[in-house]
Design an enzyme around this catalytic site. Structure first.
Site, short mmCIF file in Angstrom:
data_model
loop_
_atom_site.label_atom_id
_atom_site.label_comp_id
_atom_site.label_asym_id
_atom_site.label_seq_id
_atom_site.Cartn_x
_atom_site.Cartn_y
_atom_site.Cartn_z
N ASP A 35 0.85 -1.20 0.00
CA ASP A 35 0.00 0.00 0.00
C ASP A 35 0.88 1.25 0.00
OD1 ASP A 35 0.90 -0.59 2.64
OD2 ASP A 35 -0.42 1.01 3.34
N SER B 298 1.50 4.47 1.76
CA SER B 298 1.11 5.21 2.97
C SER B 298 2.29 6.06 3.40
CB SER B 298 0.66 4.24 4.06
OG SER B 298 1.61 3.23 4.26
N CYS C 191 12.89 -27.05 18.13
CA CYS C 191 13.00 -25.81 18.91
C CYS C 191 12.90 -26.10 20.40
CB CYS C 191 11.96 -24.81 18.43
SG CYS C 191 12.50 -23.12 18.64
N HIS D 159 12.34 -24.72 12.28
CA HIS D 159 11.06 -25.44 12.26
C HIS D 159 10.71 -26.05 10.91
CE1 HIS D 159 9.24 -24.16 16.15
NE2 HIS D 159 10.08 -23.15 16.02
N ASP E 104 8.55 -28.24 10.87
CA ASP E 104 7.11 -28.41 11.11
C ASP E 104 6.33 -27.16 10.70
OD1 ASP E 104 8.41 -27.01 13.14
OD2 ASP E 104 6.83 -27.42 14.59
N1 LIG Z 1 9.81 -21.73 19.11
C1 LIG Z 1 10.33 -22.27 20.19
O1 LIG Z 1 10.12 -23.44 20.46
C2 LIG Z 1 11.06 -21.35 21.13
C3 LIG Z 1 11.89 -22.10 22.09
C4 LIG Z 1 12.32 -21.28 23.29
N2 LIG Z 1 11.19 -20.70 23.92
C5 LIG Z 1 13.32 -20.22 22.87
O2 LIG Z 1 13.04 -19.05 22.82
O3 LIG Z 1 14.46 -20.51 22.58
#
Ligand SMILES: NC(=O)CC[C@H](N)C(=O)O
Length: 591
Positions: free
Chosen positions: A156, A158, A408, A546, A548
Site C-alpha cells: 500500500d 502510505s 525448537c 522449524h 514443522d
Molecule cells: N519456538 C520455540 O520453540 C522457542 C523455544 C524457546 N522458547 C526459545 O526461545 O528458545
C-alpha cells in the site's frame, strides 16, 4: 471493524473537530458497507506540562477483520522480478487530480505540516479496488499443471508516498527496478507525485494488460509504471524517471542502507553490536538465495485419509507441555505423512499414559513453563525428577523400533534429556553433553532463511543430503554448545550433525575458512553453523529451526518464488520438500 479514537476532545474546538471526523467516518462506512462493532476511545489526550498545553493529534485507528477462506492467498511486498511481470500504480479514493503533501513524511523532513492533506473523496472507489484485487487473488493463471498467481507482490502507499512504497518493494525483493511514471496531472511537480501519501496500491502482476483493463473498466486510475529485473543485491540498481526525466539513479544497497539507519539505531538497544555489523555486511552482499532440492518428495496425500480411518498406520505421539505452541503444525505434518497422530500432554504421561504403543514421539516448539529458568528446563525436570516418567521415556528412547523428533523447544528438551549427545546408544545414565545457549545476537530471532542438509545418520533426513532449503527460525536460545570441544568433533565424525545454516550461495562458515557464518545467516551463533543433531543411531533428531512450519510451500517466506513449480495434489495440498522428512519416518516404520 474496530475503531480506536485518541483525541483531546475536552479542549476548545476539539469536540467540534471530533464531530466532523465521526460524520465523515459514518459516511465512509455507509458507502463501503462496513460497520464498527467495537473499539475504544481515549478522549482526554491532553496534558499541561510546564504551563504549556500539549495535545495529542486527533487520531482514529481502524482495524478491519473478515473471515479468510484461503490463508495461502497472501500478498507480500517483495518483488519477484519474474519475467513479463510489471508494476502497476493504482490510485484510489482520492480526488482524481490531486497529490497532496500536507502531513506527509516529506513535509515533516522540512519541518512543515502543510495545509492540504490527502483525503478520501470517493469511498466507492475503495470498494471497487478491493473487489478487483480479491478477484485477482482468486484467479490464478493455470500454466500447464502449475498455478501461477496473478498478483506476485503488493504494497500500500502510505508513509512516505509512492516512491517509498516502490523502494520498499525493491528492498524486500533485493532486485533492480526501472520505473517511469507518467505524471497524469498538469502543473504537478515530481515531488508531489512521488511523496504525496494519497491512498493507493502498487502491484507486481503477471499479466499486466488484463489487470490494467479490469481497473480501467471500473474507471479506476491505473498506470503501468515499470518493472523489476533480476539483478540482485550489490548488482541491483534503482532508476526512477518521471515523464522521462531521471529523478533517482542509485545502487539499491546504498538506498537500503539509508533506509535501515533508524532500524539499526533501534537495534542497538536490543542487539549485540557485532551482530548488527555482521547483518549490515550481509545486507550489502546478499544475492538471490539458491535453493536446491535433489530429491523427490511429491506424493498424492489422498490415500492417507482413507488409510488413517481403517488404520494399521504407525502411531506417533505429539507431546506437549504447558506453554507449548507448536503441536498443531507438528500434528499436521505427521498426519500428511500417513501417521495416526495422537495429542499427548505431559499431564497425560504424568498420570500414567504409556508411550509403549507409539513408534514415534514428537516434542513440539513453544515456551514450556514460560522458559523462566532457561528454555525447556522445567519440561525436562518434569521428566527427569519423576522416576516412573523418566523410565517411560528411557524405555521409549532405547526401544529399537522407535524414533523421535524435537523441534525448537522440543530440541532443547532432547538436549536436556541427553538424547542427542555423544553417547553410546546403550548407555543407561545419559548426562546431557549438548546445550542450547542464548543466541549470540542477544535477542529472540524470528526469520526465514536457508539451511543445508548434511549427510548424516538421521533416518528422517535420509536421501535429502546436500539440498539447500528454507526454514523458519523462532528462538531466543538456539546456540548449540558442548560440554567439551571433543564432543563436537565426535558428533561430526559419527555423522550426527544433520543440518547447518547456510548463506545465499549455499555455503557454510568453513567454506570461507571461518568458524561460523555471520548473523543473520547463522541466526543464533552456533559454532560451525549447526542447526540439528541426531543420536548416534540416527533414530532421534533434534532441530532448532522449524521444518514443522515449512512443510507446505505457502508457509515459506518467499512462496511465490520457490525454485520448483508448486504442484498441488488432488486434495489441493502444496507440499514442500520438507514433507520428505516425515515421509521418511513413515517409510522407516513400515519397513
Ligand atoms: N519456538 C520455540 O520453540 C522457542 C523455544 C524457546 N522458547 C526459545 O526461545 O528458545
Amino acid at each position: 471493524m474496530s475503531g480506536n479514537w485518541m483525541w483531546a476532545a475536552k479542549c476548545d474546538g476539539e469536540g467540534a473537530r471530533l464531530v466532523d471526523a465521526v460524520g465523515s467516518l459514518c459516511r465512509g462506512l455507509r458507502e463501503i458497507g462496513c460497520a464498527i462493532d467495537g473499539g475504544k476511545d481515549s478522549l482526554s489526550m491532553a496534558v499541561t506540562a510546564h504551563g504549556e498545553l500539549v495535545k495529542s493529534p486527533g487520531t482514529l485507528v481502524l482495524s478491519a477483520y473478515a473471515p479468510c477462506t484461503n490463508v495461502t492467498k497472501v500478498v507480500n511486498p517483495a518483488l519477484t522480478a519474474s519475467a513479463e511481470s510489471r508494476l502497476l500504480w493504482i490510485k484510489c479514493g482520492g480526488e482524481k487530480n490531486k497529490m497532496r503533501l500536507g502531513g506527509s513524511s516529506l513535509a515533516q523532513v522540512y519541518s512543515q505540516i502543510g495545509d492540504d492533506c490527502p483525503d478520501i473523496e470517493d469511498f466507492s472507489e475503495i470498494s471497487k479496488v478491493f473487489s478487483i484485487v480479491q478477484g485477482l487473488l482468486l484467479q490464478d493463471q493455470i500454466v500447464g499443471t502449475i498455478n501461477k498467481p496473478m498478483i506476485l507482490a503488493g504494497h500500500d502507499i502510505s508513509d512516505g508516498g509512492l516512491i517509498t512504497a516502490i523502494l520498499e518493494m525493491a528492498f524486500a525483493g533485493n532486485v533492480s527496478i526501472g520505473i517511469d511514471i507518467k505524471n497524469p496531472y498538469e502543473e504537478m511537480s515530481s515531488l508531489d507525485l512521488l511523496f504525496a501519501e494519497e491512498c493507493g496500491i502498487i502491484l507486481e502482476v503477471s499479466c499486466p494488460d488484463d489487470v490494467i483493463k479490469r481497473f480501467r473498466d471500473s474507471n479506476v486510475q491505473c498506470q503501468m509504471i515499470g518493472f523489476a529485473s533480476d539483478s540482485y543485491g550489490s548488482n541491483a540498481h534503482v532508476k526512477i524517471h518521471v515523464d522521462g526525466k531521471l529523478e533517482v539513479d542509485e545502487k539499491l544497497v546504498d538506498l537500503r542502507e539509508e533506509w535501515e539507519l533508524i532500524g539499526d539505531k533501534l537495534g542497538q538497544f536490543q542487539t549485540n553490536t557485532n551482530s548488527l555489523k555482521e547483518a549490515k555486511k550481509v545486507r550489502e552482499n546478499c544475492q538471490k538465495i539458491t535453493y536446491k532440492c535433489d530429491f523427490d518428495w511429491f506424493y498424492e496425500t489422498s490415500f492417507i485419509y482413507h488409510q488413517q480411518y481403517f488404520s494399521t498406520a504407525p502411531r506417533v505421539a505429539i507431546i506437549r507441555e504447558e506453554g507449548s505452541n507448536g503441536d498443531r503444525e507438528m500434528a499436521s505434518a505427521f498426519t500428511l505423512a500417513g501417521f495416526q497422530v495422537f495429542d499427548v500432554t505431559m499431564t497425560d504421561i504424568l498420570s500414567g499414559h504409556s508411550l509403549v504403543g507409539y513408534r514415534g514421539a514428537a516434542f513440539v516448539g513453544g515456551f514450556s513453563y514460560a522458559d523462566v529458568l532457561g528454555s525447556a528446563k522445567g519440561w525436562a525436570a518434569g521428566v527427569l525428577f519423576n522416576e516412573r516418567v523418566s523410565k517411560e521415556f528411557e524405555n521409549f528412547r532405547s526401544r529399537s523400533d522407535t524414533f523421535s523428533f524435537g523441534v525448537c523447544n522440543g530440541c532443547q528438551l532432547m538436549a536436556h534429556l541427553g538424547w542427542i549427545g555423544d553417547h553410546d546408544d546403550e548407555e543407561e545414565v545419559r548426562k546431557p553433553t549438548v546445550f542450547l545457549d542464548e543466541n549470540e545476537c542477544g535477542r529472540f530471532e524470528s526469520s526465514f532463511g536457508p539451511v543445508k542438509i548434511e549427510r548424516s545418520r538421521s533416518l528422517m533426513l535420509s536421501g535429502m543430503e546436500n539440498s539447500i532449503l528454507g526454514l523458519w527460525s523462532s528462538h531466543g536460545e538456539g546456540r548449540f554448545t558442548y560440554s567439551s570441544s571433543l564432543n563436537l568433533k565426535n558428533l561430526k565424525s559419527n555423522g550426527q550433525i544433520c543440518v547447518r545454516f547456510c548463506d545465499d550461495q549455499g555455503k557454510i562458515g568453513s567454506d570461507y575458512g571461518s568458524q561460523r557464518l555471520p548473523y543473520p545467516w547463522n541466526p543464533n551463533g552456533s559454532v560451525e553453523d549447526v542447526a540439528a543433531i541426531c543420536s548416534r543411531n540416527g533414530r532421534h533428531l533434534a532441530m532448532m529451526p522449524h521444518s514443522d512450519r515449512s512443510f507446505l510451500t505457502w508457509q515459506w517466506a518467499e512462496s511465490n518464488d520457490v525454485p520448483w513449480n508448486t504442484r498441488f495434489d488432488q486434495q489441493n495440498v502444496a507440499l514442500s520438500p520438507w514433507i520428505r522428512m516425515f515421509r521418511n519416518a513413515y517409510n522407516w516404520c513400515k519397513e
